[in-house]
Write an enzyme that holds these catalytic residues in place. Sequence first.
Site, PDB file in Angstrom:
ATOM      1  N   THR A   8      11.922 -12.808 -19.898  1.00 26.47           N
ATOM      2  CA  THR A   8      10.468 -12.200 -19.784  1.00 26.47           C
ATOM      3  C   THR A   8      10.650 -10.919 -19.215  1.00 26.47           C
ATOM      4  O   THR A   8       9.598 -10.376 -18.664  1.00 26.47           O
ATOM      5  CB  THR A   8       9.759 -13.239 -18.827  1.00 26.47           C
ATOM      6  OG1 THR A   8      10.515 -13.359 -17.733  1.00 26.47           O
ATOM      7  CG2 THR A   8       9.450 -14.469 -19.544  1.00 26.47           C
ATOM      8  N   CYS A   9      11.963 -10.321 -18.770  1.00 23.93           N
ATOM      9  CA  CYS A   9      12.039  -9.112 -18.161  1.00 23.93           C
ATOM     10  C   CYS A   9      11.956  -7.946 -19.153  1.00 23.93           C
ATOM     11  O   CYS A   9      12.613  -7.934 -20.066  1.00 23.93           O
ATOM     12  CB  CYS A   9      13.428  -9.368 -17.545  1.00 23.93           C
ATOM     13  SG  CYS A   9      14.253  -7.618 -16.927  1.00 23.93           S
ATOM     14  N   ASP A  10      10.958  -6.890 -18.469  1.00 28.33           N
ATOM     15  CA  ASP A  10      10.759  -5.856 -19.552  1.00 28.33           C
ATOM     16  C   ASP A  10      12.112  -5.066 -19.817  1.00 28.33           C
ATOM     17  O   ASP A  10      12.200  -4.521 -20.896  1.00 28.33           O
ATOM     18  CB  ASP A  10       9.675  -5.054 -18.970  1.00 28.33           C
ATOM     19  CG  ASP A  10       8.276  -5.564 -18.887  1.00 28.33           C
ATOM     20  OD1 ASP A  10       7.971  -6.654 -19.915  1.00 28.33           O
ATOM     21  OD2 ASP A  10       7.460  -5.453 -18.337  1.00 28.33           O
ATOM     22  N   ARG A  13      14.246  -6.670 -22.225  1.00 28.51           N
ATOM     23  CA  ARG A  13      13.745  -6.436 -23.646  1.00 28.51           C
ATOM     24  C   ARG A  13      14.183  -4.968 -24.181  1.00 28.51           C
ATOM     25  O   ARG A  13      14.518  -4.835 -25.276  1.00 28.51           O
ATOM     26  CB  ARG A  13      12.282  -6.653 -23.656  1.00 28.51           C
ATOM     27  CG  ARG A  13      11.911  -8.423 -23.670  1.00 28.51           C
ATOM     28  CD  ARG A  13      10.424  -8.417 -23.711  1.00 28.51           C
ATOM     29  NE  ARG A  13       9.950  -8.675 -22.605  1.00 28.51           N
ATOM     30  CZ  ARG A  13       8.841  -9.382 -22.315  1.00 28.51           C
ATOM     31  NH1 ARG A  13       8.021  -9.587 -23.394  1.00 28.51           N
ATOM     32  NH2 ARG A  13       8.195  -9.542 -21.196  1.00 28.51           N
TER      33      ARG A  13
END
Length: 104
Positions: A8-10, A13
């Site tokens: 979920t970490c930008d 990603r």
Amino acid sequence: MILYGLKTCDTCRKALKSLPDAQFVDVRADGVPQDLLKSAHAQFGAALLNTRSTTWRGLDDTERQRNPLELLADHPTLMKRPLIESQGRLYLGWGKDVQAALLG
């Protein structure tokens, strides 16, 4: 190459998008091997802890004073992300320096 982070970490990603061949390990689901944490802590010291995270803000002062390796074992989301292991070297974060080292 192994990238340790959160799905979920930008930032994680972005790193994964730039490193399509990297194996991804979700620290929340799978954790981080203790020997790798020890090596990362020896190399990065206090920078390994993400003191801006909501997890950190939720800890009381007594918890924050604990050994960082114990804290990371109990709360893997406290680790600054991503932690990248490539060819025996460790990289922390996804700043310009790490991008230059890994992308050429």
